[in-house]
Structures are given as structure tokens and as C-alpha cells.
Design an enzyme around this catalytic site. Structure first.
Site: not given
Length: 669
Positions: A488, A600, A636
Site C-alpha cells: 500500500s 480494491d 486491498h
């Protein structure tokens, strides 16, 4: 681990071959010696409250949000995300009959649910088109009347979190941006009560509230303190002028908001208050003993290992004389320890995580610091097999460097069973606790010396400096044996680091990477950008994960208080100088694996795809392969199925080990 709540103890079970947990309960006074078989109950009278495996039948993705029993323990409210886009629906189930008594298939919500004073009221949160939690509703269970809109946050910079005080007296709505917060409260059990505000929002003042015995317990940076202070005030509305620092009997402030000690969480009990935070870069837990409203003493919990991770687990009862903390280190598997609040030396290990085949005596870990280019000392945690370091005779060994460095989130020196597959192949594993995280307090994150806004480059510089230290100073490894990884916003870290110094790394793994910074941040219509405070598989903050909810939304506008607004020239130019996709050079790059999830909502799937295309186009001949792996049924956080998650992790490790030519392991190791 059974935890008491009213007339029951609640716990979860996992079964071999089943992908999801089973939530159970048993009478509080239940006995029984579990024989550790799947067929037998853990305690006599065991009842399955929610079997997530059944919810997941026929679904490619299944992630539960809130799972809350009602005050009478007769009902269960739970929310579920079936796509990975972090949009939930909720159900209310009668635990006696097993029937669903409330569900609206047209109602999409945020993950949070909170019961009211009794079984008749349930509070929930909805999101706007940008996926920002912004409205709180009150629902009367079993009624045909429309749900009441209790609160709406109209400022796009703020998002909502709801919770109930541990003593059950107040329902709270926390509305916060990244720099400013405001908390409202509703007295439960009083039908005439109205929603009121603890203290009106003040620019750059953050605060959190807990309640005990007619007093607000407040953690806040009011007054511009670098870290949170601990304050108290009467439990009334608009009390900001009555906030006072909590002091010991000799007048010493327990938490003054200074640089040496940071405060992250406060949990109030009937006779004690438990504070969580950091000191010396290590997670800490303090027990504050009270005599009415006066402080009798404050004691820090001490453990044998210097570098460790510790955090207060979830507690459901206000009137208790015992707490449970979760403890681990890089070489010590997770254990849950019950501690007597009146005598912290009285400790009972309730549960230790079993790691088949693991021998702690074969491994060692270190905590050290690395001097960054601007003179700051960056903490570094290292774990390895003892024989690898003892037998290397000064020769370099394969090393994996992990980092994150954003949002004030901490990468803890915690245990990971999956990491053993790397260590068993002779690798050294290193975590760089770089700026942008919160390991050294909020000053490690905030301007002017942290890694936010116009000092964000400190994050990448620290990481590269640690890599250089591993090669040049500590001489553990060399560039052809050094790999790196981040997820991320940690993917942003890796992208920026390999742009700055591609020659240092052999392999780079970028999980759901936020790499197209300016293009994404400049468009306020994009729902979510990057991971805020929920962390990252095996590298999470234990204390945070055990005490905070698992749903956080991050809207592009909200992110401007993290990175800056790229519509302003100074921020636009600064972002352009580190945005990975805008700084790929015609140099030899390491082998790169980029992963993403189709659903995501935080880092859209096209970001890793675009960065991979830019790498392939611009990097010089002799660079490593650039591979993209897209999960078509996840968001995610990768797979919700625990077995599929392990397969995804195995794929990452396989790429890493193949590129390092470590894909085989000697028999018996």
C-alpha cells in the site's frame, strides 16, 4: 481465547480445512477439559454464534466487519463484505432460534455496528458516493418506522467512527480528519437525551474520549504538544475549558504530551485506567490505579525481552480486576497473558500460539539504530537463524528489508510464522522503522522532522540509508542478495526507493502499491486512495489491531492532510519529485513483483499496472523481470479465505526465492 461478557464467555475457533473462523460462546461458569479435537466443545454448553464458513458458501470473498451481541445476549448483529470493496450489509440474528429477524438487502453500510441501551436499538453508519462514512442512523429493531438520521458529517475532510463506552452509559460519534477531531455523545437509557458535543472542533486539535464515573478521560494534543496528553474533565457537553492534565499525587503529569512518551489509547475500568503508547520506540502498557478520581500510582508493564510487541486485548466488562495483554517478539510466538490490576506481578499465560516445528533457541533478534543522512537515528529490527550469522565468516547473506512509513502507523517487532520459510533458507529479515511511522512518537510522523507533507522524502531516504547500512556498514549482505518489500503506502516506499537507488536491490515486492501519487491525489472524485491505519498482514501493530475496528475509509480529499493538496503548486512539485511513476529512470532495476486487487477501493488496480508498464518502458537493459499479479476477486487486503491468503503469500515468497536462487531447501532444514 474465551473472554467474559455478562453470563457468557465468547471465543472463536478455527478448524482444519475450513477457511474462516467460527464464533462461539459458553456459559460463564462452564467447565471442561478440551481434548483439542474438532468434534469436541472447548467448554461445556458451547453454542455456535456465527459460522463465517456458512456465510462464505458460494462467495469468492467474505470478510466480516462488526460482530456484536446485544445487551441481553439474545441477539447478534453482524456486518459482512462479500466483494472486497469494503461495503457491507448487516443482519440481526435471534440466537435462540437461529432466525434472521432484521435485514435490508438494499441497505449498504460501513462496517461498524453498535447496540443501544437494550436490544431494541442499533446504530450504524452509511457512506457517501466517495466511500466516506458520513451519516449515523438509529434503527429500531423489528419496527416499520424509518431509521432516524442521528448525525451527518458534511465536511469532506472528516470521517465517522462510532463506539460505546465500556461502562455502557454513552454512545459516541467520533468525527475526525487527520488533524482535527470532534466527539459527540448520547446518554443511553435516557429517552429524553439528545446528542451533544464533548468539545467543538478546533483546527489541528485531535482528541479521543472515554468515560468513567462522571468523568471524561481525554487523550489530546491540545496546546500543540508533539504527542497526546492525558486529561480529564466533567462528563458534560462543551467542556473544553475544563480539561485538566491528569497528575499524580506529587503534581507530576502522567502524560504531558512531550517527546519522550507517546500515548495512543486509553481504556477505563472501574478502579483502574489502562494506557497504551510508546517509550523508547517500544510499545508500552501502563496501569493507573485510582482512588475515586485521584491517582494512587502508575506502573509500566515490564517484560524480559528488550524489543517486543505488547497490547491490551479487547475487553467487554468495565468492572474487572484483571486484564489480558497480547505479547510477542520477533522470536517469541504470540501469547495472551492475564494480569492482575492490583498486582501486576501476578500473571497467568492463558494461551500460547502453537507453531509446529519451531525451536526458539535456533533464532536470535536484534534492535539497533542506523544514522540517516540528516543525522536522525532510525530504529531497525533484525531476526535470523543463529547458525546463519555464526557461520557466515564475514560473507554476505540473503537479506529481506521490509518497511511502511506512513500515517503514523507502526511496524512492530512481532512474530510471524510465515516468515520462518525465509529464515529457514538462510535469509536475514530486517524491519526498518522509518519516519512516517509512529515508532518514536508522533514527531516521527509529523513535520518538521517526521515524514509528512513537505518532509515526506525522509521516509524514502531513511529506507535507502538502512539498505546502505546493511551493505556498507554492517556488511550483512550485498546488492545481489538484498530484497525489499512494502504494501500500500509501503508500495510507494519501495517504488520511490528503487527509483532513488535501484543498484541496491536485487528484488522488490510492491503489494497493492500507491505509486501514481499526483494523478490519483489531484482528482477529488476518486473514492479511496491508500491504506490509513490498518496494517499489513504479518507486519501489523498488535496493540492497534486488537483494540481498534477493522474498517477505515480514506477519501482523496481527506488524504490532502497527509500528503498535501497537489492542486497547490508547492505540494504538486514536491509530490512530482518522489511519485514513483513519474521518476522511473533509464537504469538497471531490480526484479519487481507488483500485486493488486480488482475490487480494491484504496489503491485502484490500475496503479500497479501503470507502474509496471512504465518500468518496462523506461528501465535499462539488464533489469530484472517486471511481473504483475492481479487478484480478480479481492480488494486491498488480498484473500479473505485464510488458505487462499497463504497461497498468495507463497506466490510472493516463491518469486523472491526464485530470483535469489534460494528456491530449494536442504532436507531436514
Amino acid at each position: 481465547l474465551p473472554r467474559p461478557r455478562g453470563d457468557y464467555v465468547y471465543y472463536t475457533r478455527s478448524f482444519e480445512g475450513k477457511s474462516y473462523t467460527v464464533h462461539c460462546r459458553a456459559p460463564r461458569d462452564a467447565t471442561g477439559q478440551w481434548d483439542k479435537t474438532a468434534q469436541s466443545p472447548v467448554l461445556e454448553g458451547e453454542q455456535v454464534v456465527l459460522d463465517v464458513n456458512k456465510l462464505a458458501e458460494g462467495k469468492k470473498y467474505c470478510s466480516t466487519g462488526a460482530i456484536k451481541t446485544s445487551p441481553s445476549h439474545k441477539l447478534l448483529a453482524y456486518s459482512v463484505d462479500f466483494t472486497g470493496d469494503e461495503t457491507c450489509q448487516f443482519w440481526v440474528k435471534d440466537l435462540e432460534s437461529g432466525e434472521t429477524i432484521d435485514h435490508d438487502e438494499k441497505l449498504d453500510i460501513y462496517g461498524s455496528l453498535v447496540w443501544g441501551h437494550d436490544d431494541s436499538v442499533l446504530f450504524y453508519v452509511t457512506m457517501d458516493e466517495a466511500h466516506r462514512p458520513h451519516k449515523v442512523y438509529k434503527r429500531i429493531i423489528g419496527s416499520d418506522q424509518p431509521d432516524e438520521l442521528l448525525f451527518e458529517e458534511k465536511d469532506e475532510m472528516y470521517w465517522i467512527h462510532i463506539f460505546k463506552s465500556l461502562d455502557g452509559k454513552y454512545f459516541h460519534i467520533d468525527s475526525s480528519s487527520k488533524e482535527t477531531s470532534e466527539v459527540h455523545f448520547l446518554e443511553l437509557g435516557n429517552p429524553d437525551a439528545k446528542l451533544e458535543c464533548v468539545a467543538k472542533r478546533r483546527q489541528k486539535v485531535l482528541y479521543e474520549v472515554e468515560h468513567r464515573d462522571g468523568t471524561w478521560w481525554i487523550a489530546s494534543n491540545v496546546g500543540g504538544t508533539p504527542n497526546m496528553s492525558l486529561l480529564t474533565a466533567p462528563a458534560v457537553a462543551n467542556c473544553e475549558e475544563q480539561w485538566k492534565n491528569l497528575q499524580s499525587s506529587d503534581g507530576t503529569k502522567l502524560f504531558d504530551g512531550g517527546y519522550q512518551r507517546s500515548l495512543s489509547d486509553v481504556t477505563t475500568f472501574k478502579t483502574h485506567v489502562v494506557c497504551s503508547g510508546r517509550e523508547g520506540g517500544i510499545p508500552r502498557v501502563w496501569i493507573v490505579a485510582l482512588d475515586g478520581a485521584d491517582v494512587k500510582s502508575m506502573e509500566i508493564l515490564k517484560f524480559d525481552e528488550e524489543a517486543h510487541d505488547v497490547g491490551l486485548t479487547s475487553h467487554f466488562e468495565f468492572d474487572t480486576d484483571k486484564i489480558v495483554v497480547a505479547y510477542d517478539s520477533m522470536i517469541t510466538p504470540l501469547s495472551h497473558i492475564e494480569i492482575n490490576l492490583d498486582d501486576t506481578t501476578s500473571r497467568t499465560v492463558l494461551k500460547e500460539k502453537a507453531v509446529p516445528g519451531y525451536d526458539k533457541s535456533l533464532f536470535a533478534c536484534e534492535r539497533t539504530t542506523v544514522k540517516a543522512r540528516d543525522g536522525e537515528e532510525v530504529p531497525v529490527s533484525i531476526v535470523y537463524r543463529k547458525d546463519v550469522m555464526a557461520n557466515r565468516n564475514g560473507e554476505p547473506v540473503p537479506t529481506h528489508l521490509y518497511g511502511y512509513g506512513s500515517y503514523g502507523a507502526c511496524m512492530e517487532a512481532s512474530f510471524s510464522a510465515t516468515r520462518l520459510t525465509l529464515l529457514s533458507r538462510g535469509m536475514v529479515y530486517v524491519i526498518a522503522h522509518i519516519r512516517g511511522g509512529g515508532e518514536m512518537g508522533r514527531q516521527w510522523y509529523e513535520e518538521p522532522k517526521g515524514a509528512k507533507y513537505l518532509c515526506k522524502k525522509n521516509t524514502f531516504n531513511d529506507f535507502v540509508d538502512v539498505a546502505n547500512w546493511l551493505i556498507e556498514d554492517r556488511k550483512i549482505t550485498k546488492p545481489s542478495m538484498l530484497s525489499c518489500e512494502g504494501r500500500s503506502a509501503g508500495g510507494l516506499l519501495i517504488g520511490a526507493s528503487i527509483n532513488q537507488a535501484p543498484e541496491l536491490f536485487k528484488i522488490a515486492i510492491l503489494g497493492v502499491p500507491f505509486v501514481d501519487v499526483v494523478c490519483t491525489m489531484i482528482d477529488a472524485s476518486i473514492p479511496l486512495v491508500s491504506l490509513s491505519v490498518i496494517l499489513l498482514y504479518q507486519h501489523y501493530s498488535l496493540a492497534l489491531a486488537l483494540t481498534k475496528p477493522l474498517f477505515f475509509s480514506v477519501q482523496t480529499v481527506v488524504e490532502w492532510e497527509e500528503w498535501g493538496n497537489p492542486n497547490e503548486e508547492k505540494y504538486h512539485q514536491y509530490m512530482m519529485e518522489y511519485s514513483p511513476i513519474n521518476n522511473v529512470q533509464s537504469k538497471v532495476y531490480p526484479a519487481c513483483l507488483l500485486t493488486g486487487g480488482l475490487h480494491d477501493p484504496r489503491v485502484q488496480f490500475w496503479e500497479p499496472a501503470k507502474f509496471a508498464a512504465e518500468l518496462r518502458h523506461s528501465q535499462a537493459e539488464g533489469s530484472g523481470p517486471v511481473c504483475v499479479k492481479m487478484d480478480m476477486s479481492a480488494g486491498h487486503f488480498s484473500a479473505s479465505d485464510r488458505y487462499k491468503y497463504l497461497k498468495e503469500l507463497a506466490f510472493d515468497f516463491a518469486f523472491l526465492l526464485d530470483q535469489l536462487e534460494l528456491s530449494t531447501i536442504e532436507k531436514g532444514e
